[in-house]
Design a protein around this motif. Structure first.
Motif, PDB file in Angstrom:
ATOM      1  N   LEU A 269       0.820  -1.196   0.000  1.00  0.00           N
ATOM      2  CA  LEU A 269       0.000   0.000   0.000  1.00  0.00           C
ATOM      3  C   LEU A 269       0.859   1.252   0.000  1.00  0.00           C
ATOM      4  O   LEU A 269       1.880   1.330   0.693  1.00  0.00           O
ATOM      5  N   ASN A 270       0.427   2.246  -0.763  1.00  0.00           N
ATOM      6  CA  ASN A 270       1.134   3.512  -0.825  1.00  0.00           C
ATOM      7  C   ASN A 270       0.138   4.654  -0.793  1.00  0.00           C
ATOM      8  O   ASN A 270      -1.067   4.466  -0.964  1.00  0.00           O
ATOM      9  N   SER A 271       0.646   5.842  -0.564  1.00  0.00           N
ATOM     10  CA  SER A 271      -0.173   7.056  -0.569  1.00  0.00           C
ATOM     11  C   SER A 271       0.609   8.151  -1.256  1.00  0.00           C
ATOM     12  O   SER A 271       1.709   8.510  -0.816  1.00  0.00           O
TER      13      SER A 271
ATOM     14  N   GLU B 123       0.643   4.231 -14.434  1.00  0.00           N
ATOM     15  CA  GLU B 123       0.923   5.512 -13.787  1.00  0.00           C
ATOM     16  C   GLU B 123      -0.417   6.234 -13.627  1.00  0.00           C
ATOM     17  O   GLU B 123      -1.208   6.289 -14.572  1.00  0.00           O
ATOM     18  N   PRO B 124      -0.673   6.788 -12.446  1.00  0.00           N
ATOM     19  CA  PRO B 124      -1.989   7.390 -12.190  1.00  0.00           C
ATOM     20  C   PRO B 124      -2.131   8.786 -12.764  1.00  0.00           C
ATOM     21  O   PRO B 124      -2.299   9.772 -12.044  1.00  0.00           O
ATOM     22  N   PHE B 125      -2.036   8.901 -14.112  1.00  0.00           N
ATOM     23  CA  PHE B 125      -2.262  10.186 -14.742  1.00  0.00           C
ATOM     24  C   PHE B 125      -3.752  10.477 -14.756  1.00  0.00           C
ATOM     25  O   PHE B 125      -4.577   9.583 -14.658  1.00  0.00           O
ATOM     26  N   GLY B 126      -4.096  11.745 -14.918  1.00  0.00           N
ATOM     27  CA  GLY B 126      -5.505  12.057 -15.122  1.00  0.00           C
ATOM     28  C   GLY B 126      -5.929  13.353 -14.467  1.00  0.00           C
ATOM     29  O   GLY B 126      -5.237  13.912 -13.620  1.00  0.00           O
TER      30      GLY B 126
ATOM     31  N   TRP C 118      -4.987  17.583 -11.128  1.00  0.00           N
ATOM     32  CA  TRP C 118      -4.320  16.980 -12.280  1.00  0.00           C
ATOM     33  C   TRP C 118      -3.123  16.214 -11.763  1.00  0.00           C
ATOM     34  O   TRP C 118      -2.156  16.777 -11.282  1.00  0.00           O
ATOM     35  N   ARG C 119      -3.199  14.904 -11.858  1.00  0.00           N
ATOM     36  CA  ARG C 119      -2.136  14.020 -11.394  1.00  0.00           C
ATOM     37  C   ARG C 119      -1.115  13.864 -12.516  1.00  0.00           C
ATOM     38  O   ARG C 119      -1.424  13.364 -13.595  1.00  0.00           O
ATOM     39  N   THR C 120       0.119  14.307 -12.277  1.00  0.00           N
ATOM     40  CA  THR C 120       1.163  14.237 -13.302  1.00  0.00           C
ATOM     41  C   THR C 120       1.858  12.877 -13.311  1.00  0.00           C
ATOM     42  O   THR C 120       2.262  12.390 -14.364  1.00  0.00           O
ATOM     43  N   ASP C 121       2.058  12.297 -12.148  1.00  0.00           N
ATOM     44  CA  ASP C 121       2.637  10.975 -12.024  1.00  0.00           C
ATOM     45  C   ASP C 121       2.347  10.490 -10.615  1.00  0.00           C
ATOM     46  O   ASP C 121       1.612  11.132  -9.858  1.00  0.00           O
ATOM     47  N   ARG C 122       2.965   9.383 -10.250  1.00  0.00           N
ATOM     48  CA  ARG C 122       2.648   8.773  -8.965  1.00  0.00           C
ATOM     49  C   ARG C 122       2.986   9.683  -7.789  1.00  0.00           C
ATOM     50  O   ARG C 122       2.328   9.655  -6.756  1.00  0.00           O
ATOM     51  N   ASN C 123       4.018  10.510  -7.920  1.00  0.00           N
ATOM     52  CA  ASN C 123       4.483  11.337  -6.809  1.00  0.00           C
ATOM     53  C   ASN C 123       4.167  12.819  -6.951  1.00  0.00           C
ATOM     54  O   ASN C 123       4.534  13.608  -6.080  1.00  0.00           O
ATOM     55  N   GLY C 124       3.488  13.223  -8.006  1.00  0.00           N
ATOM     56  CA  GLY C 124       3.254  14.644  -8.204  1.00  0.00           C
ATOM     57  C   GLY C 124       1.847  14.951  -8.666  1.00  0.00           C
ATOM     58  O   GLY C 124       1.227  14.166  -9.387  1.00  0.00           O
ATOM     59  N   TRP C 125       1.349  16.120  -8.271  1.00  0.00           N
ATOM     60  CA  TRP C 125       0.018  16.525  -8.688  1.00  0.00           C
ATOM     61  C   TRP C 125      -0.154  18.036  -8.536  1.00  0.00           C
ATOM     62  O   TRP C 125       0.420  18.664  -7.665  1.00  0.00           O
TER      63      TRP C 125
ATOM     64  N   ARG D 281       4.813  17.558  -4.558  1.00  0.00           N
ATOM     65  CA  ARG D 281       5.613  16.407  -4.961  1.00  0.00           C
ATOM     66  C   ARG D 281       6.146  15.717  -3.715  1.00  0.00           C
ATOM     67  O   ARG D 281       6.646  16.366  -2.795  1.00  0.00           O
ATOM     68  N   THR D 282       6.021  14.390  -3.701  1.00  0.00           N
ATOM     69  CA  THR D 282       6.473  13.610  -2.553  1.00  0.00           C
ATOM     70  C   THR D 282       7.717  12.816  -2.912  1.00  0.00           C
ATOM     71  O   THR D 282       8.007  12.543  -4.078  1.00  0.00           O
ATOM     72  N   HIS D 283       8.449  12.422  -1.874  1.00  0.00           N
ATOM     73  CA  HIS D 283       9.656  11.600  -2.067  1.00  0.00           C
ATOM     74  C   HIS D 283       9.897  10.815  -0.784  1.00  0.00           C
ATOM     75  O   HIS D 283       9.575  11.277   0.315  1.00  0.00           O
ATOM     76  N   GLN D 284      10.454   9.627  -0.950  1.00  0.00           N
ATOM     77  CA  GLN D 284      10.776   8.785   0.196  1.00  0.00           C
ATOM     78  C   GLN D 284      12.281   8.526   0.208  1.00  0.00           C
ATOM     79  O   GLN D 284      12.838   7.950  -0.727  1.00  0.00           O
ATOM     80  N   PHE D 285      12.933   8.951   1.295  1.00  0.00           N
ATOM     81  CA  PHE D 285      14.383   8.825   1.391  1.00  0.00           C
ATOM     82  C   PHE D 285      14.814   7.456   1.909  1.00  0.00           C
ATOM     83  O   PHE D 285      15.915   7.012   1.660  1.00  0.00           O
ATOM     84  N   GLY D 286      13.973   6.811   2.666  1.00  0.00           N
ATOM     85  CA  GLY D 286      14.274   5.514   3.226  1.00  0.00           C
ATOM     86  C   GLY D 286      12.994   4.876   3.704  1.00  0.00           C
ATOM     87  O   GLY D 286      11.905   5.396   3.469  1.00  0.00           O
ATOM     88  N   ARG D 287      13.114   3.750   4.384  1.00  0.00           N
ATOM     89  CA  ARG D 287      11.919   3.035   4.799  1.00  0.00           C
ATOM     90  C   ARG D 287      11.038   3.872   5.719  1.00  0.00           C
ATOM     91  O   ARG D 287       9.814   3.771   5.673  1.00  0.00           O
ATOM     92  N   ASP D 288      11.637   4.739   6.539  1.00  0.00           N
ATOM     93  CA  ASP D 288      10.879   5.482   7.541  1.00  0.00           C
ATOM     94  C   ASP D 288      10.912   6.992   7.329  1.00  0.00           C
ATOM     95  O   ASP D 288      10.396   7.739   8.161  1.00  0.00           O
TER      96      ASP D 288
END
Length: 823
Positions: A482-484, A543-546, A577-584, A633-640
């Motif tokens: 699961l992701n958000s 990819e969740p465009f739309g 407008w969702r540009t990609d999985r990590n941006g909108w 825009r989101t980003h994940q640097f590590g597991r936590d």
């Protein structure tokens, strides 16, 4: 946590149950109003009425009673020359919190607004010290006008005891409740300075006058509440400790009698009317609207989940339904000639526990066939229906191949699966927005965002059914990643065969439920992403465009100085407008339908920059404005470690850029966050122009899930919009239906420049939309009540916050929904 944006008219997949919180929030007020006024006539009960001041009590005096846990009440009362408006909440059945506004009709606000009545704001709280027993009374301690101007400040101890239809209360009040001063303060044995009460009022308000609490000469108060034979009516008789000899603001009030008489009529479960005769010469009228937030719920019409084809695994093949006991017994009879002692289908409950045969049952109707006798046509039909998915043993009397459900040999091979169609069905049945389907050995990995059901286990349970009915037996495990908003949160693993057995026969429930695992999800490395994109195991990648959008009404509220309650009713357009999985990109435009800001006037005495008190200008300047237009825009640097960056028009009053970092380990009650923002004040027309004022603001925040009554503690330190530096403490309590009630307080170094009050405080309620609509939703909305709009302690209203996005990192919340896995 799902994205807060899944509108109904998504360009790729259209579904009404996918409407986002922002497209539905505005309808919540209409639903609440209908619920409050549409309930049936209710039975009144002693110890439930709201007092003139708000909070459970008689009229002028409190009792030791408390509203049910989760209760939220709005109260209005008028006893000349006072009009009182209050909001009270009960986060626990032993605690009460409230805000009150008192309008003094005979006193003007002052030279700044001579034509307006004086308006005082205050905060109240009450705690239970002792619960009522057979012989002992219920005892409570309370504080009125805590941290306000102190005009009506008082403290009290009160006890209540119920006998049949009568509820007796007796208390001791200090300050406003004890102006009569019946005797010297007994607490002087603890501290001699409590003998006299200093003038605890504050011109600016907001200060905690701790030194004056429980000081001065107290007075006795009490009363009786009687539940009449007519269910909606209760009567009250009250003796108050205030003789009105020292009213604030030099108000002159005559009291002919300390005894007050009153009555409450409960029109329905949510509406109560109050009336009384107070001071021996003055009428009181009032009403209360209340609802129990902890009990908010709505029956759901999410469609029936797919039936589960029984397992063909040898361990579960013959044991998946209560009828299987009868089948085995029948075969045993046929081979050994022994009599059957197994329960029949009619004598078994759906949970598999044998029930006693009814005295009215006809024995012949359920008689087992004798040795060597073939089952009757009726028995064969019953066996065929219940064991049609291969659940009957090989030597059962069913005809070979007789079935009305999918068999293992009918399921496709992996090469033949229509993965696009499977992803669409998963979305329709479970609300999982699939971004990738991947096979690793005997495991199918579903990377998705849960967008529909508040409990992830319900979404995964429905997905299990879809996958089991369409995938070959070589897939033995379903793993949900699961992701958000592109942030990996949690991986949940469900073994296929135990789920199938439990879904058909709950006797296997414990085995299946203990076989589910949930652990932290780590982000993919770049090499892993490349391998997955090109590997044979990847069956689907999306990819969740739309583009998506939605309309809704919105209500903005403001409590500003002598203006009292201010409102603005808007029609809101929300687009994404969702540009990609990590941006909108996201934007909100509002059209003003109605408001009462014409009379708004800024009259506060403050040296701080006007970072919030320009609210009147923003409302008056235009009917059509842009509330938000930003890129995230989101980003994940590590597991936590999670991060987001954003820029654009961030709220009605400010534009700029900012970033947030969050450290949130799995299985940890503690999370740490940091945000920093460089913003500039917008022009009043809410278009694209900017004013001269700019500021750098940000906070370090600690989040602690206390584990005590689902209380979340949030503490922040940092710089606020006016450049003042300080801290905010936020405490909230969540209920099982997702509703949370909280309060906050902010103290900064602004000092006297703060304006009215040296610190800020407020109450808020967050309500899941799931509680109001017949289709499930992960969205939520909220309301907040603050005594005054001020410039000190003002924070940027950030639309997206990482702690909310990463809510699925809390495994306790996940396991609380275990009973939903079958629904």
């Amino acid at each position: 946590m799902s994205s807060p944006f899944r509108p109904a008219n998504h360009v790729t997949h259209s579904s009404p149950e996918q409407r986002p919180a922002l497209a539905r929030n505005g309808w919540l007020a209409l639903g609440m109003a209908g619920g409050l006024l549409g309930a049936q006539i209710a039975h009144a009960a002693t110890g439930e009425s709201q007092s003139d001041f708000g909070g459970v009590g008689l009229m002028q005096t409190p009792t030791a009673r408390f509203a049910p846990q989760g209760e939220l009440s709005f109260t209005y009362s008028r006893t000349q020359p006072y009009k009182r408006f209050s909001v009270n909440a009960a986060p626990f059945d032993w605690m009460e919190l409230g805000f009150r506004y008192v309008s003094v009709e005979t006193v003007s606000y002052g030279a700044a607004a001579p034509d307006r009545d004086y308006l005082d704001k205050s905060f109240d709280t009450k705690f239970r010290l002792l619960q009522e027993g057979r012989y002992q009374p219920e005892v409570a301690v309370g504080l009125r006008d805590l941290g306000g101007t102190g005009l009506f400040s008082s403290e009290y101890l009160v006890a209540s005891k119920r006998y049949g239809d009568l509820d007796f209360s007796l208390g001791l009040g200090w300050g406003y409740l004890g102006t009569r001063g019946d005797f010297s303060n007994p607490l002087t044995v603890v501290r001699s300075s409590l003998e006299t009460r200093s003038d605890s009022t504050s011109d600016d308000g907001g200060d905690f006058q701790l030194g004056s609490m429980f000081s001065g000469s107290p007075a006795v108060f009490g009363g009786i509440e009687y539940q009449t034979p007519w269910d909606p009516l209760t009567l009250m008789l009250e003796y108050e400790g205030n003789d009105y000899s020292d009213e604030p603001l030099t108000v002159e009030i005559e009291q002919d009698s300390p005894v007050n008489l009153g009555a409450t009529v409960k029109v329905n479960d949510n509406l109560s009317l109050h009336g009384g005769w107070e001071r021996g010469n003055t009428a009181m009228l009032g009403l209360s609207l209340s609802t129990n937030l902890a009990g908010l719920a709505q029956a759901k019409d999410d469609g029936t989940p797919e039936a589960v084809a029984p397992s063909t695994h040898s361990r579960y093949r013959n044991d998946q339904t209560p009828e299987a006991f009868r089948v085995r017994s029948l075969n045993a009879n046929a081979s050994t000639g022994t009599a059957s002692s197994a329960p029949t289908a009619s004598a078994s409950r759906p949970d598999g526990v044998a029930a006693e045969p009814s005295a009215h049952e006809e024995p012949s109707a359920h008689k087992e066939p004798s040795v060597g006798q073939e089952p009757s046509t009726e028995q064969q039909g019953r066996l065929l229906t219940l064991d049609s998915f291969g659940g009957a043993p090989a030597d059962s009397p069913l005809e070979p191949g007789a079935t009305d459900g999918p068999q293992a040999e009918d399921l496709p091979h992996l090469a033949d699966v229509d993965w696009d169609a499977l992803a669409d069905i998963l979305r329709a049945q479970s609300g999982l927005e699939v971004s990738q389907l991947r096979v690793e050995g005997d495991t199918l990995i579903v990377e998705a965002e849960a967008t529909r059901f508040r409990d992830d286990l319900q979404a995964e349970g429905r997905a299990n059914r879809v996958l089991h009915n369409r995938l070959p037996a070589e897939i033995t495990t379903f793993r949900y990643r699961l992701n958000s908003n592109g942030l990996a949160l949690r991986e949940d693993e469900h073994p296929r065969q135990p789920f199938v057995a439990a879904a058909n026969d709950r006797r296997f429930g414990a085995e299946y439920e203990h076989s589910i695992t949930a652990h932290a999800a780590s982000p993919h490395s770049s090499d892993e992403e490349t391998r997955q994109a090109t590997g044979d195991g990847v069956k689907l990648a999306r990819e969740p465009f739309g583009f998506s959008w939605g309309f809704s009404p919105s209500l903005k509220q403001n409590f500003g100085g002598p203006d009292g309650y201010l409102y603005q009713l808007n029609l809101q357009l929300d687009a994404l407008w969702r540009t990609d999985r990590n941006g909108w990109f996201t934007g909100v435009a509002t059209y003003q339908l109605a408001d009462n800001f014409d009379s708004y006037e800024y009259i506060a005495d403050s040296e701080l920059p006007r970072v919030r008190t320009y609210v009147g200008e923003y409302v008056k300047e235009t009917d059509l404005g842009i509330t938000s237009l930003q890129y995230n825009r989101t980003h994940q640097f590590g597991r936590d470690w999670y991060a987001q960056a954003y820029g654009g028009i961030l709220e009605m009053m400010y534009a700029g850029v900012g970033a947030e970092l969050l450290y949130r380990p799995m299985n940890s009650s503690l999370a740490l966050g940091l945000d920093i923002n460089r913003v500039r004040q917008r022009e009043f027309d809410q278009q694209f122009g900017l004013r001269d004022y700019s500021v750098t603001t940000g906070h370090a925040t600690a989040y602690w899930q206390s584990g005590w009554h689902d209380v979340l503690v949030k503490g922040s330190v940092g710089r606020y919009l006016a450049g003042d530096v300080g801290a905010t403490l936020d405490l909230s309590r969540s209920f099982s239906n997702g509703v949370s009630v909280g309060a906050w307080a902010t103290l900064t170094d602004a000092g006297d420049d703060y304006g009215e009050g040296s610190f800020d405080k407020g109450l808020y309620v967050s309500i899941p939309l799931d509680a109001f609509f017949t289709t499930s939703s992960k969205g939520s909305t909220g309301f907040a009540w603050a005594p005054l709009t001020r410039d000190g302690g003002a924070r940027l209203n950030r639309r997206y916050q990482l702690y909310d996005m990463t809510r699925d990192r809390d495994p306790e919340t996940y396991w609380e929904g275990i009973d939903k896995v079958y629904k």
